[in-house]
Design a protein around this motif. Sequence first.
Motif, PDB file in Angstrom:
ATOM      1  N   ASP A  52       2.440   2.052  -3.407  1.00  0.00           N
ATOM      2  CA  ASP A  52       1.510   2.658  -4.372  1.00  0.00           C
ATOM      3  C   ASP A  52       1.138   4.081  -3.980  1.00  0.00           C
ATOM      4  OD1 ASP A  52       1.574   0.694  -6.143  1.00  0.00           O
ATOM      5  OD2 ASP A  52      -0.484  -0.015  -5.895  1.00  0.00           O
ATOM      6  N   LEU A  53       0.995   4.323  -2.685  1.00  0.00           N
ATOM      7  CA  LEU A  53       0.681   5.687  -2.245  1.00  0.00           C
ATOM      8  C   LEU A  53       1.827   6.632  -2.600  1.00  0.00           C
ATOM      9  CD1 LEU A  53      -1.023   5.230   1.241  1.00  0.00           C
ATOM     10  CD2 LEU A  53      -2.048   5.962  -0.902  1.00  0.00           C
ATOM     11  N   VAL A  94       0.832  -1.200   0.000  1.00  0.00           N
ATOM     12  CA  VAL A  94       0.000   0.000   0.000  1.00  0.00           C
ATOM     13  C   VAL A  94       0.869   1.252   0.000  1.00  0.00           C
ATOM     14  CG1 VAL A  94      -1.669   1.314   1.354  1.00  0.00           C
ATOM     15  CG2 VAL A  94      -1.921  -1.156   1.149  1.00  0.00           C
TER      16      VAL A  94
END
Lengths: 413, 349
Positions: free
Chosen positions: B158-159, B155
């Motif tokens: 991707d952030l 996560v």
Amino acid sequence: MHRRTLLALALFTGLTAPSMALAADDTIKIGLLATFEGPFTVLGEDGERGAMTAVAETNGSVAGKKIEIVKGSSDASPDSAVRAARKLVEQDGVKVLVGPLSGDEGLAVKDYAKTKPDVTFINGTSAAQDTTLRNPAENFFRFSTDGAQWMAGLGTYAFKDKGYKKVATVAEDYSFPYTQVFGFMAEFCKAGGHVPSKSWVPIGNKDFSSVIAAIPEDVDAIYVALGGADAVNFLTQYQQAGGTAPLIGGSITVDQTVLTSKGKLRDVLKGTPSAGPTADTNDAPAWKAFVDAYKKQPGAFPSPSLFAHGYYVNMKATLLALDQVGGDVSDGGKKLREALSKLSFDTPTGKVSLDKNRNAIADIFLTEVTEGSDGNLLNKLVKVVPQVNQTLGIPEDEFMKLGAVNRDNPSCP
Amino acid sequence: MSILDQPSSSSLSGGGVTRRQAWGLVGLLTAAIVAWLVFAVWPQWLNAILISKKAFVSAILNGLTLAGLYFLVASGFTLIFGLMRNINLAHGSLYLLGAYIGYEVTSRTGHWLLGVAAGFTVLAIIGVVMQVFVFRRLEGDDLRQTLVTIGISIVAADLMLAVWAGGTYQIATPEWLDGALTLPVITAVRSNGASVFLTYPLYRVVVLAAAIVIGVGLWLMLNKTRVGMMIRAGVDDRAMLSASGVNVHAVFAIVFGVGAGLAGFAGVVGGSALSVAPGEDVRYLLASLVVVIVGGMGSITGAAIGALLIGLAEQIGLVYFPTYGVVLTFVIMVVTLAVRPQGIMGKAR
């Protein structure tokens, strides 16, 4: 629990069923495979901008059918490219696929293409020589040129105009840089130059200072064929190490993806000669129109990179051929492939046609890095080398005798 | 266990020299050879084998500075593992986030040191938050904690891609860290008798010095302070530590904060020496995994030794056999696992 699952299933079918029905009638699915992750992310994103520029030119439809772009992402490794291609072909059911971006990916996707004879593959920007030269696939088309073609004119220019007699090379260790070094050395060695040292570094290497220290001190220039983050790292560390030998750039080393990087590496880049399929200061009206169209894409560079250009040319060819066959790929793409192999059209960088291996014959631009009026670094056009074919103007049987490109071929120490 | 080991080890090496003395001798000999290689003017045949003295000495120095960087990342990793039995697979993301934060702060304020401080502080806070809100809830469930860290790393990657896009960033180092040092190492002698001295980027020397200072600091903290005593006790037996009245959660939070902060610090320092780009997270996670496996899980000294081995192996491999250089790193790991599965400084459990 049970009821909720049923509800979800019902919703899912409700959502997907109409789009499936639509897909059969008046849309054409085109797979777009590029590196949206890993070290070449910036390059892949610019490739997408190029492809979308071509789609925007036809207002998103071809032969009366709506174009639906399905994206597939790889990380520049061959297996990730095949995985993404598989997903696009086998799950999303695309019959036409544009991509991939990088050299080794191209070789892998070509091999995959052989197992899917009714799907038509059109290259993105992958530029390894043997994607089309040796053992090609019948359904793989490349309207962009390969890495050796991109170097046309550079070796002679470095030897004759710049007066470099001894050049060391630094390049990444995979098929595309092999092809680039081959293209450069083919001319440079023939002109009488020598290459005493070749450094092959793993892709994604960060720390180049040891490599820089190992370059012989008596060379006239260093030929650098690195891409993206690797190029930025090498150039910065070369500047930090107080490097003084002038550079010669591989096509993607002095591309917009590198030239727009921030930092002190700009100082060592100015005046670097290079060659490739594009030149930023090209005055041709077709190129200028392309730059304007490209700039409408979100996040665009000051000038399209060769990835934007390559994806644009290949997507444009795809759309032109699809238009010729009325968007009909129901025959396993037979008509489409016939149209593609006969296709010859004017791109922003001149006329492009295919040879018998379905590889492009096109113009190549000899360039030099200069600072533009707005402070951006640009590739200034020095010379156009017209209509370069894959064997670099050498008769084919003679060219094949030079052998397949690899780390040790060619050699002129 | 250790009492039983002692006699057997000395009896193995016979009556003359003990095993310890033998190792000492080998160490002295290696040090002498390295010193000669670095300071002597090389004869021609040696230059022919090892490319050039400049290449060789630079590779060694680069290996040392890279080891410094690896140590900064891996020391936090190994501390967290040693204490909490939690393999934090999001450690690489902490490195990358620290680097991006360092870049933002440095380019906005123009002060590099502020960027370094911000990288450490913000990541230390994030580390504490992660410990309190995520790992405390999954206490005692090692597998689930590890899986959660994989999730966090994906996560986070991707952030960060969404915020900073895929570009390559270079954190600007200040003027006083720019330039090169001339080292008292003669790389060649010109025909007129003048010696050519080796120059080396000042910044890299600073990286190495920072790593050494932090390494010594960590060692002092672990061995000379009360918190360090608690941490060491927790590494050995965390249930017992808790039973003796220590607030284990506070100790956990401190360790996680320091570990994550060090990763962020390393991110800024490393991002200035090399560059910041997506994918760095995985690279440094892998590097610290290998370093910690070789050095021994949970040991700071082990992390230092592991980092030294891996850093040198990577750089020497890059110069002398670039194609197979990567293999060298993993050969070291495989040999360690085969001969001493707990790692060089690790304790057998």
